[in-house]
Scaffold this active site. Sequence first.
Site, short mmCIF file in Angstrom:
data_model
loop_
_atom_site.label_atom_id
_atom_site.label_comp_id
_atom_site.label_asym_id
_atom_site.label_seq_id
_atom_site.Cartn_x
_atom_site.Cartn_y
_atom_site.Cartn_z
CE LYS A 58 -60.59 103.93 107.63
NZ LYS A 58 -61.33 103.84 108.74
C1 LIG Z 1 -60.14 105.31 114.44
C2 LIG Z 1 -59.99 106.11 113.08
N1 LIG Z 1 -59.12 107.17 114.13
C3 LIG Z 1 -58.80 108.26 112.63
C4 LIG Z 1 -59.69 108.00 111.80
C5 LIG Z 1 -59.40 109.68 110.79
O1 LIG Z 1 -58.70 109.25 109.59
P1 LIG Z 1 -59.08 109.37 108.70
O2 LIG Z 1 -58.51 111.73 108.55
O3 LIG Z 1 -57.65 109.43 107.05
O4 LIG Z 1 -60.28 109.05 107.49
C6 LIG Z 1 -60.65 107.23 110.91
C7 LIG Z 1 -61.60 107.41 109.63
O5 LIG Z 1 -60.76 106.36 108.76
C8 LIG Z 1 -60.64 105.92 111.70
O6 LIG Z 1 -61.81 104.63 111.73
#
Ligand SMILES: Cc1ncc(COP(=O)(O)O)c(C=O)c1O
Length: 312
Positions: free
Chosen positions: A158
């Site tokens: 991330k």
């Molecule tokens: C590109 C992306 N995919 C999926 C998610 C979902 O991740 P999470 O459930 O950990 O927030 C996020 C958010 O963080 C994201 O930015």
Amino acid sequence: MNQADFVWMNGELVAFEDAKVHVLTHALHYGTGVFEGVRAYETPDGNPAIFRHSDHLDRLFQSARLYYMDIPFSKEELRAATHETITRNGLKSCYIRPLVFRGAGPMGLFPLDCPVEVSIAVWEWGSYLGDEGKQNGVRAKVSSWRRIGDDALIPAAKATGQYLNSVLAKIEADKAGYEEAILLDTHGYVCEGTGENLFIVKDGKIATPTYLSGVLGGINRAAAIQISRDLGFELQERQVARDELYLADEIFMTGTAAELTPVREVDDRPVGAGEPGEITRSVQRVFEDALHGRAERYADWNDVVPVPAPTP
Ligand SMILES: Cc1ncc(COP(=O)(O)O)c(C=O)c1O
């Protein structure tokens, strides 16, 4: 966005107005940062609790490691700092944004001589795709932008710079009149939304794209998978073809910002009956209970923030 009073920066709380960086901050130029999106919810006993906090901290450290960043604080220190930031701002429920970034230092692409800085900001924030969207579902468009592949960047990380991919898809979808974009992977299989993982339901079975499609390992994805299976639904992690979006009975997305949001239309075709379906609703109900600390079964997902007793 409701502004909080304090932001945590490199070991101390500073006034919101003082949470600043230099214009030569490396991360501003080259996207050399990693971050998390986390949420705290007010629980039935009145204390806030951070949903799956340790999973978010694990992913933050993993993202940092993937980009050669040593975080100058331990997970426990960042956990305590987050608790302090929430309580000092007097918040019961909020969005939490920890950010680890390369600060000002030598310019140029080689970042390892720039300091690694850490901030934690919090604010009150409604659901990313709107309460109406959570209730009735959103309209989505398959993006012309493909999700970043693991031959160019690291989908499992991330990292701030990587989000230009989501930004392009989000703007495209918005300008075309949709609430959200669905990105395909480099091979044309369904991947995810701009900030959410995606699930389809067909004939009572649930499927969600795998890591082979370059999904971010969503923490709410993991929660939704477990809840679905605990409810007795069959759930497969597998590649999902684009046409499955158009033939699905139900589609929903999960993410910290969007929580669990149904999709009611993709590329102008109604999903199922054009409204959230029964399976989506039943997973969403338990999911909401888990977020708000109302689900005994998932109580260990909630990192309770002790609120200090008021001084007499
Ligand atoms: C590109 C992306 N995919 C999926 C998610 C979902 O991740 P999470 O459930 O950990 O927030 C996020 C958010 O963080 C994201 O930015």
